[in-house]
Design an enzyme around this catalytic site. Structure first.
Site, PDB file in Angstrom:
ATOM      1  N   ASP A  29     -49.536  14.717  19.781  1.00 50.96           N
ATOM      2  CA  ASP A  29     -50.724  15.016  19.170  1.00 50.96           C
ATOM      3  C   ASP A  29     -51.941  15.323  20.141  1.00 50.96           C
ATOM      4  O   ASP A  29     -52.428  14.074  20.666  1.00 50.96           O
ATOM      5  CB  ASP A  29     -51.173  14.248  17.995  1.00 50.96           C
ATOM      6  CG  ASP A  29     -52.074  14.952  16.810  1.00 50.96           C
ATOM      7  OD1 ASP A  29     -52.413  15.976  17.180  1.00 50.96           O
ATOM      8  OD2 ASP A  29     -52.451  14.234  15.842  1.00 50.96           O
ATOM      9  N   ASP A  30     -52.182  16.283  20.481  1.00 46.06           N
ATOM     10  CA  ASP A  30     -53.466  16.625  21.450  1.00 46.06           C
ATOM     11  C   ASP A  30     -53.057  16.178  22.901  1.00 46.06           C
ATOM     12  O   ASP A  30     -53.919  15.650  23.658  1.00 46.06           O
ATOM     13  CB  ASP A  30     -54.835  15.922  20.848  1.00 46.06           C
ATOM     14  CG  ASP A  30     -55.564  16.257  19.775  1.00 46.06           C
ATOM     15  OD1 ASP A  30     -54.980  17.225  19.011  1.00 46.06           O
ATOM     16  OD2 ASP A  30     -56.794  15.801  19.789  1.00 46.06           O
ATOM     17  N   CYS A  65     -54.928  21.361  15.656  1.00 46.15           N
ATOM     18  CA  CYS A  65     -53.607  20.806  15.034  1.00 46.15           C
ATOM     19  C   CYS A  65     -52.955  21.713  14.249  1.00 46.15           C
ATOM     20  O   CYS A  65     -51.704  22.011  14.152  1.00 46.15           O
ATOM     21  CB  CYS A  65     -53.980  19.434  14.523  1.00 46.15           C
ATOM     22  SG  CYS A  65     -54.496  18.321  15.802  1.00 46.15           S
ATOM     23  N   ASP A 297     -48.745  19.496  20.380  1.00 44.60           N
ATOM     24  CA  ASP A 297     -49.310  20.661  19.608  1.00 44.60           C
ATOM     25  C   ASP A 297     -50.284  21.686  20.241  1.00 44.60           C
ATOM     26  O   ASP A 297     -50.554  22.621  19.684  1.00 44.60           O
ATOM     27  CB  ASP A 297     -49.790  20.280  18.087  1.00 44.60           C
ATOM     28  CG  ASP A 297     -50.782  19.076  18.209  1.00 44.60           C
ATOM     29  OD1 ASP A 297     -51.193  18.800  19.347  1.00 44.60           O
ATOM     30  OD2 ASP A 297     -51.406  18.563  17.096  1.00 44.60           O
TER      31      ASP A 297
END
Ligand SMILES: *[C@@H]1O[C@H](CO)[C@@H](O)[C@H](O)[C@H]1NC(C)=O
Ligand SMILES: *[C@@H]1O[C@H](CO)[C@@H](O)[C@H](O)[C@H]1NC(C)=O
Ligand SMILES: *[C@@H]1O[C@H](CO)[C@@H](O)[C@H](O)[C@H]1NC(C)=O
Ligand SMILES: *[C@@H]1O[C@H](CO)[C@@H](O)[C@H](O)[C@H]1NC(C)=O
Ligand SMILES: *[C@@H]1O[C@H](CO)[C@@H](O)[C@H](O)[C@H]1NC(C)=O
Ligand SMILES: *[C@@H]1O[C@H](CO)[C@@H](O)[C@H](O)[C@H]1NC(C)=O
Length: 498
Positions: A29-30, A65, A297
Site C-alpha cells: 500500500d503506497d 488507493c 497500488d
C-alpha cells in the site's frame, strides 16, 4: 458420446490442467519505487526479482488507493469502473460497484476455473462500512476472505473472516496476513488443486507503524534529496504545488526523515512474509509451478516539489510502482523495460490461470512478454493517467488558516497546513514511452486550464514544464488523444500508441 467428442474433451481437460499455474500476489500500500523503498527488502529482491522478471517501467493509471485497487481487480481504467476517489460517493466499495464491477474481478473467472482463492488484508478503503453491507459482504470470487475493514492500520483493526467480524487490537496486521496465508497453503493437500492467493499488507502506508522488533532499525536513514526534493518554488506547476511553504522549513526535516525511515521499517515485516510464503511453497513442492507477483497500488512522495508526504500527483514518483514476477517460464534476472500498467494485472493473472481475458478489460496480458527471452526493447505505448481531486472539510485541521468549504483536502497542522489535495487537482494526462522518448502531458481541470508537459529523457525529475512554449497544434493533438482515451473501453484503449 461420440469418440471424437470424448477425445476432444479429454484434450480440453488436459490443456486446462496443464495451462494453469498457481498465482500469489503481494500487493503493498503506497509503496514507491523511485524513492528507493525496495532497498530494505533484500529477501524480496533476491527471491522474486533475481529469480524472475523486474519491470523498470510499471505505472498506475490513477495514483490513489481505491481507484487503483479497483483497476487492479478489474483490469479497467477508472473512467470505466467508476471509482474515482476513496469515498463511497466516489464509488469506493459502493453498492453500485459491488453489484457491477466487483463481480467482474479477476477472482471470479479464476475461481470458476476450479482454483481455490484467498484474499487477506487491505482491500478497498471503504470495505466493511455499515452503509455498504458491513463485514457480512464477501466479494464474489474468494473462498477464503480476510478483508480489512477500512483503510490501512497496523494494530487495532477489524477483519471480515468469511463475512464475520473479528477485531484484533495487539496483533501486527502484516503478521496476521502471513499466518493466514501459511494456514491456507497448508490446507492445499494436492498438487492438482490450483490456487490464487492475494496478500495485501498495510505497509508502508500511514501511520507507518513498524513491528516492535524493527522499530528504529533505520533511524539513521534520511529521506533522499532527489533533484526535485524541497524545490524553492514551483512557479511553472499547477496551483496545489504553488501553495506555500516552498521550500519546506528546516523544522520539517526530521519529520520527513522519520516518515521515510519508518516506511522502510514497516517493509521489513513484508520482506519476512514474502520469505515465509516462498519457503512454504518450496516445502510443499509447489514453488516451481507458482507465479509470484510483487507490486504496489501506486507510488509516493516525501518532500518532492516541496509537497509534504502523499500520492495523488501525476509525476513519476506517484505513478511508478515496483513490479517483480517469478514463475514458470520466466528466466532469472529478466529486465523488462516495456511499460506495463496496473490495468494489465487482471488480464495477466487470467492468462497465468490459462484463461482468456474478457473484452471489457482495458489492459492486456504481459505474460507473453515475460516468457520471451531478454526483452529490453520498448514498444511505444501511450496511456492515460486520470485523477479527480478531493475536497473534504473534515480532513482540514481547524487551526489551519484556510477556507473550510470542501475545496481542499488533508491540510494538517503537522504538515504546516500545506494541503495534500484539492478539488482542482483534477487532471488527465498522457504518459508515453518508447525506445527514444519518455513524455508526460497533463491538462488540469482548474480555473486556469493549466497545462504541464515534460520530456523525461532530458528532464527525468520533471523540473521544466515545457507547456508554455508548446504551439497550439501540438496541444490540440494531445488534447484530442486525451479525449479519445477518456472515452476508451477494452481494446480501443491500446489504439492510441502512435
Ligand atoms: C473461510 O472459508 C474457507 C472455505 O470455506 C475455510 O476453509 C476457511 O477455514 C475459512 N477461513 C476462516 C479464517 O474462517
Ligand atoms: C482501538 O480503536 C477504537 C476505535 O477506533 C478505539 O476506541 C480504541 O481506543 C482503540 N484501542 C486501542 C487499544 O488503541
Ligand atoms: C503467527 O504465528 C506464529 C507461529 O504460530 C505465532 O507465534 C505468532 O504469534 C502469530 N502472529 C500473529 C500476529 O498472529
Ligand atoms: C529546504 O531548503 C531550505 C533552503 O532552501 C532549507 O533551509 C531547508 O532546511 C530545507 N528543508 C528541508 C525539509 O530539507
Ligand atoms: C517442479 O519440480 C518437480 C520436482 O522437482 C518436477 O517433478 C516438476 O515437473 C516441476 N514442475 C515444473 C512446472 O517445472
Ligand atoms: C468523491 O467523488 C464523488 C463523486 O464525484 C463526490 O461527490 C465526492 O465529493 C468526492 N469526495 C471527495 C472527498 O472529494
Amino acid at each position: 458420446m461420440d469418440i471424437k467428442f470424448i477425445c476432444f474433451y479429454t484434450l480440453v481437460l488436459l490443456v486446462s490442467i496443464s495451462s494453469g499455474s498457481n498465482i500469489v500476489v503481494f500487493l503493498t500500500d503506497d509503496q514507491d519505487i523511485l524513492l528507493g523503498s525496495l532497498t530494505p527488502m533484500r529477501k524480496t529482491l533476491q527471491l522474486i526479482g533475481n529469480m524472475g522478471a523486474t519491470f523498470t517501467n510499471a505505472f498506475v493509471t490513477t495514483p490513489v488507493c481505491c481507484p487503483s485497487r479497483s483497476s487492479i481487480l478489474t483490469g479497467m481504467y477508472a473512467h470505466n469502473h467508476g471509482t474515482f476517489n476513496n469515498s463511497v460517493e466516489g464509488g469506493c466499495s459502493s453498492l453500485n460497484w459491488q453489484n457491477t464491477h466487483e463481480k467482474r474481478s479477476y477472482a471470479v473467472p479464476v475461481k470458476t476455473a476450479g482454483y481455490k482463492t484467498f484474499y487477506a488484508g487491505k482491500y478497498l478503503n471503504q470495505y466493511g462500512r455499515e452503509a455498504v453491507g458491513g463485514t457480512a459482504h464477501v466479494p464474489l470470487g474468494w473462498d477464503w476472505w480476510i478483508g480489512l475493514v477500512g483503510n490501512s492500520r497496523y494494530y487495532n483493526y477489524t477483519l471480515s473472516l468469511n463475512g464475520t467480524a473479528k477485531t484484533l487490537t495487539s496483533e501486527y496486521l502484516t503478521n496476521v496476513i502471513k499466518n493466514y496465508s501459511l494456514e491456507f497453503l497448508r490446507s492445499i493437500h494436492s498438487p492438482d488443486v490450483n490456487f490464487l492467493m492475494v496478500l495485501a499488507p498495510p505497509a508502508p502506508h500511514a501511520p507507518f507503524t513498524p513491528e516492535p522488533k524493527y522499530r528504529n532499525h533505520f533511524s539513521s536513514v534520511k529521506v533522499p534529496k532527489t533533484p526535485n526534493f524541497n524545490t524553492s518554488d514551483n512557479k511553472d506547476k499547477h496551483w496545489l504545488l504553488r501553495m506555500s511553504p516552498a521550500p519546506l522549513p528546516d523544522s520539517m526535516s526530521s519529520h520527513l526523515d522519520n516518515i521515510y525511515s519508518s516506511r522502510w521499517e514497516t517493509l521489513l515485516s513484508v520482506d519476512d512474509m514474502v520469505e515465509a510464503v516462498i519457503e512454504q511453497l518450496d516445502t510443499v513442492g509447489l514453488l516451481n509451478d507458482t507465479y509470484i507477483i510483487f507490486t504496489s497500488d501506486h507510488g509516493f512522495h516525501v518532500g518532492q516539489f516541496s509537497l509534504p508526504w502523499d500520492k495523488r500527483q501525476p509525476y513519476d514518483f506517484d505513478i511508478q510502482i515496483p513490479l517483480m514476477i517469478r514463475g514458470p517460464g520466466i528466466k532469472r534476472k529478466t529486465m523488462i523495460n516495456h511499460p506495463v500498467l496496473n490495468i494489465d494485472l487482471a488480464p495477466t493473472i487470467l492468462t497465468m490461470a490459462g484463461l482468456e481475458p474478457p473484452a471489457y478489460m482495458d489492459g492486456s496480458s504481459f505474460l507473453p512478454l515475460m516468457l520471451k527471452k531478454m526483452k529490453t526493447d520498448i514498444e511505444r505505448r501511450v496511456f492515460l493517467v486520470e485523477y479527480k481531486g478531493e475536497g473534504d472539510d473534515s480532513t482540514l485541521d481547524s487551526s489551519c488558516p484556510l477556507p473550510h468549504d470542501n475545496t481542499l483536502s488533508e491540510c494538517v497542522a503537522d504538515a504546516l497546513c500545506k494541503c495534500q489535495d484539492s478539488r482542482n487537482n483534477t487532471y488527465s494526462c498522457l504518459r508515453s514511452l518508447s525506445n527514444a522518448s519518455s513524455h508526460l502531458f497533463c491538462a488540469f481541470e482548474d480555473d486556469e486550464n493549466f497545462l504541464e508537459s515534460y520530456d523525461l529523457l532530458l528532464d527525468p525529475f520533471q523540473l521544466h514544464n515545457l507547456a508554455p512554449d508548446m504551439d497550439n497544434g501540438t496541444i490540440n493533438t494531445y488534447m484530442s488523444t486525451i479525449q479519445n482515451l477518456k472515452n476508451c473501453t477494452g481494446n480501443v484503449c491500446n489504439r492510441y500508441n502512435t
